[in-house]
Design an enzyme around this catalytic site. Structure first.
Site, mmCIF file in Angstrom:
data_model
loop_
_atom_site.group_PDB
_atom_site.id
_atom_site.type_symbol
_atom_site.label_atom_id
_atom_site.label_comp_id
_atom_site.label_asym_id
_atom_site.label_seq_id
_atom_site.Cartn_x
_atom_site.Cartn_y
_atom_site.Cartn_z
ATOM 1 N N PRO A 79 75.913 17.307 51.037
ATOM 2 C CA PRO A 79 75.317 18.617 50.769
ATOM 3 C C PRO A 79 74.071 18.460 49.914
ATOM 4 O O PRO A 79 74.124 17.913 48.809
ATOM 5 C CB PRO A 79 76.423 19.347 49.991
ATOM 6 C CG PRO A 79 77.250 18.256 49.379
ATOM 7 C CD PRO A 79 77.158 17.086 50.304
ATOM 8 N N THR A 80 72.945 18.875 50.446
ATOM 9 C CA THR A 80 71.697 18.849 49.676
ATOM 10 C C THR A 80 71.016 20.202 49.875
ATOM 11 O O THR A 80 71.152 20.828 50.927
ATOM 12 C CB THR A 80 70.758 17.713 50.145
ATOM 13 O OG1 THR A 80 70.530 17.827 51.552
ATOM 14 C CG2 THR A 80 71.344 16.344 49.852
ATOM 15 N N HIS A 230 75.249 12.162 42.164
ATOM 16 C CA HIS A 230 74.344 13.244 42.552
ATOM 17 C C HIS A 230 72.982 12.675 42.983
ATOM 18 O O HIS A 230 71.929 13.241 42.691
ATOM 19 C CB HIS A 230 74.177 14.197 41.363
ATOM 20 C CG HIS A 230 73.832 15.617 41.711
ATOM 21 N ND1 HIS A 230 74.566 16.679 41.253
ATOM 22 C CD2 HIS A 230 72.833 16.155 42.442
ATOM 23 C CE1 HIS A 230 74.025 17.800 41.691
ATOM 24 N NE2 HIS A 230 72.977 17.513 42.421
ATOM 25 N N ARG A 233 70.314 12.283 40.218
ATOM 26 C CA ARG A 233 69.491 13.450 39.833
ATOM 27 C C ARG A 233 70.029 14.171 38.605
ATOM 28 O O ARG A 233 69.474 15.158 38.177
ATOM 29 C CB ARG A 233 69.396 14.411 41.018
ATOM 30 C CG ARG A 233 68.609 13.825 42.157
ATOM 31 C CD ARG A 233 68.855 14.559 43.447
ATOM 32 N NE ARG A 233 68.219 15.848 43.544
ATOM 33 C CZ ARG A 233 66.959 16.056 43.909
ATOM 34 N NH1 ARG A 233 66.186 15.028 44.188
ATOM 35 N NH2 ARG A 233 66.464 17.277 44.010
ATOM 36 N N GLY A 262 75.484 7.745 47.495
ATOM 37 C CA GLY A 262 74.455 7.237 46.582
ATOM 38 C C GLY A 262 73.857 5.942 47.101
ATOM 39 O O GLY A 262 74.477 4.885 47.019
ATOM 40 N N GLY A 263 72.667 6.024 47.681
ATOM 41 C CA GLY A 263 71.933 4.820 48.039
ATOM 42 C C GLY A 263 72.253 4.209 49.390
ATOM 43 O O GLY A 263 71.789 3.112 49.686
ATOM 44 N N ARG A 265 71.522 3.327 52.799
ATOM 45 C CA ARG A 265 70.322 3.295 53.649
ATOM 46 C C ARG A 265 70.508 2.406 54.880
ATOM 47 O O ARG A 265 69.618 2.338 55.724
ATOM 48 C CB ARG A 265 69.110 2.777 52.850
ATOM 49 C CG ARG A 265 68.777 3.599 51.612
ATOM 50 C CD ARG A 265 68.273 4.999 51.963
ATOM 51 N NE ARG A 265 67.951 5.756 50.770
ATOM 52 C CZ ARG A 265 68.819 6.579 50.147
ATOM 53 N NH1 ARG A 265 70.055 6.755 50.638
ATOM 54 N NH2 ARG A 265 68.456 7.244 49.076
ATOM 55 N N GLY A 284 72.584 11.444 51.851
ATOM 56 C CA GLY A 284 71.748 12.535 51.353
ATOM 57 C C GLY A 284 70.317 12.461 51.848
ATOM 58 O O GLY A 284 69.963 13.008 52.898
HETATM 59 C C1 LIG Z 1 67.012 16.831 47.356
HETATM 60 C C2 LIG Z 1 68.464 16.744 46.982
HETATM 61 C C3 LIG Z 1 69.158 17.921 46.773
HETATM 62 C C4 LIG Z 1 70.517 17.862 46.443
HETATM 63 N N1 LIG Z 1 71.184 19.024 46.302
HETATM 64 C C5 LIG Z 1 72.496 18.984 46.028
HETATM 65 C C6 LIG Z 1 73.226 20.188 45.920
HETATM 66 O O1 LIG Z 1 72.698 21.285 46.092
HETATM 67 N N2 LIG Z 1 74.529 20.086 45.627
HETATM 68 C C7 LIG Z 1 75.154 18.863 45.446
HETATM 69 O O2 LIG Z 1 76.345 18.839 45.177
HETATM 70 N N3 LIG Z 1 74.489 17.713 45.557
HETATM 71 C C8 LIG Z 1 73.183 17.751 45.856
HETATM 72 N N4 LIG Z 1 72.516 16.579 45.993
HETATM 73 C C9 LIG Z 1 73.251 15.286 45.881
HETATM 74 C C10 LIG Z 1 73.778 14.815 47.262
HETATM 75 O O3 LIG Z 1 74.907 15.570 47.652
HETATM 76 C C11 LIG Z 1 74.222 13.353 47.234
HETATM 77 O O4 LIG Z 1 75.107 13.125 46.166
HETATM 78 C C12 LIG Z 1 73.050 12.361 47.122
HETATM 79 O O5 LIG Z 1 71.932 12.809 47.840
HETATM 80 C C13 LIG Z 1 73.502 10.998 47.644
HETATM 81 O O6 LIG Z 1 72.538 10.039 47.401
HETATM 82 P P1 LIG Z 1 71.449 9.567 48.510
HETATM 83 O O7 LIG Z 1 70.417 10.632 48.561
HETATM 84 O O8 LIG Z 1 70.957 8.285 47.962
HETATM 85 O O9 LIG Z 1 72.191 9.399 49.828
HETATM 86 C C14 LIG Z 1 71.170 16.610 46.295
HETATM 87 C C15 LIG Z 1 70.459 15.434 46.523
HETATM 88 C C16 LIG Z 1 69.119 15.490 46.860
HETATM 89 C C17 LIG Z 1 68.377 14.206 47.125
HETATM 90 C C1 LIG Z 2 69.705 24.851 42.001
HETATM 91 C C2 LIG Z 2 69.571 23.799 43.071
HETATM 92 C C3 LIG Z 2 70.315 22.536 42.738
HETATM 93 C C4 LIG Z 2 70.026 21.473 43.729
HETATM 94 C C5 LIG Z 2 70.519 20.110 43.309
HETATM 95 O O1 LIG Z 2 71.664 19.899 43.070
HETATM 96 C C6 LIG Z 2 69.575 19.018 43.209
HETATM 97 O O2 LIG Z 2 68.385 19.255 43.458
HETATM 98 O O3 LIG Z 2 69.991 17.912 42.893
#
Ligand SMILES: Cc1cc2nc3c(=O)[nH]c(=O)nc-3n(C[C@H](O)[C@H](O)[C@H](O)COP(=O)(O)O)c2cc1C
Ligand SMILES: CCCCC(=O)C(=O)O
Length: 341
Positions: A79-80, A230, A233, A262-263, A265, A284
């Site tokens: 979920p992103t 996350h 982030r 996480g990571g 690729r 993600g």
């Molecule tokens: C642009 C972006 C937005 C994200 N938004 C959310 C979110 O709204 N809710 C959430 O639980 N995780 C969010 N995540 C975390 C992702 O669910 C996930 O843990 C992460 O992208 C995994 O790492 P990866 O990008 O290296 O695959 C977000 C990640 C990114 C990169």
């Molecule tokens: C309010 C939006 C949160 C999104 C999020 O979880 C992220 O960008 O990592």
């Protein structure tokens, strides 16, 4: 890069070219020094694979069952948020790409298409992700999840407040309208200093939510756990997720499936996570890059690439099914030079 992308990292390059810098920075960035962001990737490189050879690998089956749902591979779209910043069709296109690959679609509540729009646009098995929102928002989300056939709720527990992504602050990143909040809060959250994504989060999150308020595990409502930071982030200088996966797997003792993100690729990354005990992995950023570059087709291509790479890895490592991938198929950093007697 000339020609079509041949791996997921090349999709990132394509996305960087097509996206406005402010959005590319938002999608690709991590918190503060971005130590954890780099580590999430680097830690995979320090794990090596111990293949088995002269195994009959004429048939490879990557399918698996995740929370009762059979999928084509141990892959879930993470979920992103904010997919319409990557592509006008947003989460609807992402979900269709996931459906075309027969993998589960994770939908963020902070999506740019509504839960209803995503649900009515594709047949993918869908999970909805929520934060510890203020109660009226959570109640609304649960009702809509039930009504629209979402099969699980992912509770993201690391976000009592939003992490500091400095590029977003510098760029004065403006959050898109998060349509699921319509009627629940002002969707015009504004801040004149830095990123207004933080202002949004502050308006919706309940930072007092804690163990005292939930007896979820005792009540048996936790069907699975995701080992995640996350996408680096939130809190910087937390360890790479792959380096703590095994510890969590041991603690959980098989009571519920452990998922991982996480990571990831490469197919080899998926293989390593499975060898260290993950039931499946979430992807993600690569999915967002596919979406940015080519919409629904790009999402499908990214997932297919990872599936093909996993299939190749399994064949060359001598594993015909995902259950054949075991702890002894990888060496972690500390094990690399140890002699196993
Ligand atoms: C642009 C972006 C937005 C994200 N938004 C959310 C979110 O709204 N809710 C959430 O639980 N995780 C969010 N995540 C975390 C992702 O669910 C996930 O843990 C992460 O992208 C995994 O790492 P990866 O990008 O290296 O695959 C977000 C990640 C990114 C990169
Ligand atoms: C309010 C939006 C949160 C999104 C999020 O979880 C992220 O960008 O990592």
């Amino acid at each position: 890069m000339a020609g079509e992308p041949v791996n997921v990292n090349e999709f990132e390059e394509l996305a960087r070219k097509v996206l406005p810098k402010i959005y590319y920075d938002f999608f690709s960035g991590g918190a503060e020094d971005q130590y954890t962001l780099k580590e999430n990737i680097e830690a995979f490189r320090r794990i090596t694979i111990r293949p088995r050879i002269l195994v009959d690998v004429s048939k490879i089956d990557m399918s698996t069952i995740i929370l009762g749902h059979r999928t084509s591979a141990p892959i879930i779209v993470a979920p992103t948020s904010s997919h319409q910043l990557a592509h006008p069709e947003g989460e609807v296109a992402t979900a269709r790409g996931a459906a075309a690959c027969n993998v589960i679609m994770g939908v963020a509540f902070t999506s740019t298409c509504t839960m209803e729009e995503v649900a009515s646009s594709c047949k993918a098995v869908r999970f909805i992700q929520t934060f510890a929102f203020k109660r009226e928002i959570t109640a609304n989300m649960v009702q809509r999840a039930e009504r629209n056939g979402f099969r699980a709720i992912i509770l993201t527990a690391d976000t009592p407040r939003l992490g500091r992504k400095e590029a977003d602050i510098k760029n004065k990143m403006i959050a898109p309208p998060f349509k699921n909040f319509e009627g629940l809060i002002s969707t015009e959250a504004v801040s004149d200093k830095g990123s207004n994504v933080e202002a949004y989060a502050a308006e919706t999150l309940d930072p007092s939510f804690c163990w005292k308020q939930t007896k979820a595990i005792e009540a048996g409502v936790v069907a699975g756990i995701i080992v995640s930071n996350h996408g680096a982030r939130q809190l910087d200088y937390t360890p790479a997720t792959i380096s703590v996966l095994e510890e969590v797997v041991h603690a959980v003792q098989g009571k519920v499936p452990v998922l991982f993100d996480g990571g990831i690729r490469r197919g080899t990354d998926i293989f390593k996570a499975l060898a260290l005990g993950a039931k499946a992995v979430l992807i993600g950023r690569p999915v967002i890059y596919g979406l940015a570059a080519k919409g629904e087709t790009g999402v499908k291509q990214v997932i297919d690439m990872l599936k093909n790479e996993l299939e190749q890895t399994m064949a060359l490592a001598g594993c015909c099914t995902v259950d054949d991938i075991t702890r002894s198929h990888v060496n972690t950093e500390t094990e690399r030079f140890l002699c196993r007697m």
